[in-house]
Scaffold this active site. Sequence first.
Site, PDB file in Angstrom:
ATOM      1  N   ALA A  11       0.814  -1.104  -0.157  1.00 48.97           N
ATOM      2  CA  ALA A  11      -0.122  -0.048   0.001  1.00 48.97           C
ATOM      3  C   ALA A  11       0.912   1.247  -0.054  1.00 48.97           C
ATOM      4  CB  ALA A  11      -0.877  -0.091   1.274  1.00 48.97           C
ATOM      5  N   ARG A  33      -0.405  -9.221  -0.563  1.00 50.48           N
ATOM      6  CA  ARG A  33      -1.312 -10.315  -0.682  1.00 50.48           C
ATOM      7  C   ARG A  33      -2.203 -10.390  -1.874  1.00 50.48           C
ATOM      8  NH1 ARG A  33      -6.205 -11.157   2.271  1.00 50.48           N
ATOM      9  NH2 ARG A  33      -6.344  -8.665   2.599  1.00 50.48           N
ATOM     10  N   ALA A  76      -2.024  -2.794  11.200  1.00 56.12           N
ATOM     11  CA  ALA A  76      -1.439  -2.976  12.503  1.00 56.12           C
ATOM     12  C   ALA A  76      -2.628  -4.125  12.971  1.00 56.12           C
ATOM     13  CB  ALA A  76      -1.506  -1.815  13.388  1.00 56.12           C
ATOM     14  N   ASN A 102       2.914   1.169  12.714  1.00 52.64           N
ATOM     15  CA  ASN A 102       2.785   1.711  13.785  1.00 52.64           C
ATOM     16  C   ASN A 102       2.137   0.756  15.018  1.00 52.64           C
ATOM     17  OD1 ASN A 102       3.578   4.799  14.057  1.00 52.64           O
ATOM     18  ND2 ASN A 102       1.691   5.412  13.002  1.00 52.64           N
ATOM     19  N   SER A 128       8.660   7.362  10.688  1.00 54.81           N
ATOM     20  CA  SER A 128       7.764   8.714  10.384  1.00 54.81           C
ATOM     21  C   SER A 128       8.161   9.459   9.340  1.00 54.81           C
ATOM     22  CB  SER A 128       8.307   9.549  11.717  1.00 54.81           C
ATOM     23  OG  SER A 128       7.477  10.858  11.612  1.00 54.81           O
ATOM     24  N   GLY A 129       7.328  10.194   8.973  1.00 52.73           N
ATOM     25  CA  GLY A 129       7.184  10.819   7.616  1.00 52.73           C
ATOM     26  C   GLY A 129       6.395  11.173   6.760  1.00 52.73           C
ATOM     27  N   LYS A 182       8.664   5.885  19.079  1.00 49.87           N
ATOM     28  CA  LYS A 182       7.553   6.413  17.815  1.00 49.87           C
ATOM     29  C   LYS A 182       6.234   6.739  18.620  1.00 49.87           C
ATOM     30  CE  LYS A 182       6.143   7.218  13.833  1.00 49.87           C
ATOM     31  NZ  LYS A 182       4.723   7.386  13.715  1.00 49.87           N
ATOM     32  N   HIS A 185       6.902  10.103  20.071  1.00 47.23           N
ATOM     33  CA  HIS A 185       7.052  11.029  18.837  1.00 47.23           C
ATOM     34  C   HIS A 185       5.799  11.583  18.736  1.00 47.23           C
ATOM     35  CE1 HIS A 185       6.396  11.826  14.626  1.00 47.23           C
ATOM     36  NE2 HIS A 185       7.850  12.173  14.583  1.00 47.23           N
ATOM     37  N   ASN A 186       4.741  10.575  18.384  1.00 44.94           N
ATOM     38  CA  ASN A 186       3.287  10.794  17.828  1.00 44.94           C
ATOM     39  C   ASN A 186       2.443  11.522  18.787  1.00 44.94           C
ATOM     40  OD1 ASN A 186       3.838   9.114  15.709  1.00 44.94           O
ATOM     41  ND2 ASN A 186       2.260   8.445  15.612  1.00 44.94           N
ATOM     42  N   GLU A 189       3.713  14.894  18.457  1.00 49.39           N
ATOM     43  CA  GLU A 189       3.193  15.488  17.542  1.00 49.39           C
ATOM     44  C   GLU A 189       1.725  16.152  17.711  1.00 49.39           C
ATOM     45  OE1 GLU A 189       3.375  12.799  13.778  1.00 49.39           O
ATOM     46  OE2 GLU A 189       1.112  12.687  13.853  1.00 49.39           O
ATOM     47  N   HIS A 460      -5.023   6.547  55.040  1.00 51.36           N
ATOM     48  CA  HIS A 460      -4.027   6.523  53.977  1.00 51.36           C
ATOM     49  C   HIS A 460      -2.488   6.763  54.661  1.00 51.36           C
ATOM     50  CE1 HIS A 460      -6.783   4.869  51.288  1.00 51.36           C
ATOM     51  NE2 HIS A 460      -7.687   5.944  51.278  1.00 51.36           N
TER      52      HIS A 460
END
Length: 486
Positions: A11, A33, A76, A102, A128-129, A182, A185-186, A189, A460
């Site tokens: 893809a 596939r 995924a 991812n 990434s990119g 990663k 990173h997201n 982002e 507590h």
Amino acid sequence: ELANIGVVGLAAMGASLARNLAHHGNTVAVYNRHYSRTETLINEHGDEGKFIPSKTLEEFVASLAKPRTAIIMVKAGDPTDQMINALADLMEPGDIIVDAGNAYFKDTIRREKAIRARGLHFVGCGVSGGEEGALKGPSMMPGGTEESWKTLGPILKTISAQAEGEPCVTHIGSDGAGHFVKMVHNGIEYADMQLISESYDLMRRGLGLSVDELADVFAEWNKGDLDSYLIEITAEVLRHKDAKTGKPFLDIVVDRAGMKGTGTWTVQTALSLGTPVTGIGEAVFARGLSSEADLRAEAQTKGLAGPEPEGAFSAIAADPEERAAFIEDVRQALYASKIVAYAQGFNEIEEGAKEYNWKIDLGAVARIWRGGCIIRAKFLNRISDAYDSGEQFGSLLFDPFFKAAVEGAQASWRRVVARAAEAGIPVPVFSSSLAYYDGLRSKRLPAALIQGQRDFFGAHTYGRVDEPGVFHTLWAEPGRKEIKQA
Ligand code: 6PG
């Protein structure tokens, strides 16, 4: 001739990676596939380099030189698991399976363990990119064994982006380390994108700037401290006009932000590590609120009270000097909040590394994010300098450069948050980043009161400032005696 690398799943991202590999002298085995995608790739781009197409996975594996190295770029979840197992069944000990999707890092840890038990290498590799990055040079974050990196590293270095002459790829750490980094990173982002959107909202609704004026503002910002890919594309998106209506593109887009889950993982993981990533968290929640279509529609009919954001800053807008000063305030607020978001993201990587036994070089992470990835920005040089300096610090906010940057920005930052609140313009990441900063620098926090409440209703316990130990007050008894429990 055999292929030195293979790509499974053709893809958009997979095909781009395969072409990038071929452009850089690799012989690339390709498999999909449904053969039609393989055919399309070969028909349209077969002359760009050396490809070996296969109709079956068996042929694909047979077309690879040993150690066989195959990059999987499929959906995924289950499709990835199925492909990993199918490949592993056909491969031999020492061969390398790379998942460049991812993936959630815990899935990568699980898969690595299973594949290692079969004598093969499994590498979860963050890429990434977007599509263009995959084709022209992404930033890549591979995990897995040192041994797999010896084979994979030289190949990935041929196709990664370059920043100041260095390839934007490094071995992040074992098993899931690459996908973990990663993921963060997201998350960053998300925070970056939300910060830019808050700036836009303040200046568009509040100050009344047109989209073209705003495009100029962001283009100008892109020349300074904020120089980055996301600021650059923001100017382009702002300037774009809808062909159908002639309106600003932004005005014809439904204001509900989508998300595929990596931001949510970043926050869930941070919560379980106990690391506050308030900027990323608020960015994820802001997307969530934007997508609550029914709730937002109901809110419109209910007419919730509050100031009118449209033109809230029209008095400021009327005076050219004040207007310029306000825009500069917003720029500084964005810069300071961005520093906080990165500081938090790097803390999450540090905590993740401790929890999962990875040795992650934070300076190297900042270096490979300077090019190719979505959050690429000039200021990552400063982050790598900070981590490479050898100084030990718990937060980027303590590094002399960033400490001074926030010091310089904070008056503006506070003004912007205060004015936004008065105008009724939501700035969740600006304001939560400021709250984090003020929380961090507070000598005493009201957490003492929370401890008192917890001890009152649930025994507590609490610690004392003047004596080590664990204490509990007998709140229900007259005299409220304190007992030392340990
Ligand atoms: C990248 C991006 C990419 C991600 C998109 C969409 O680094 O190239 O992070 O991996 O899939 O940005 O993410 P959302 O759909 O969650 O916004």
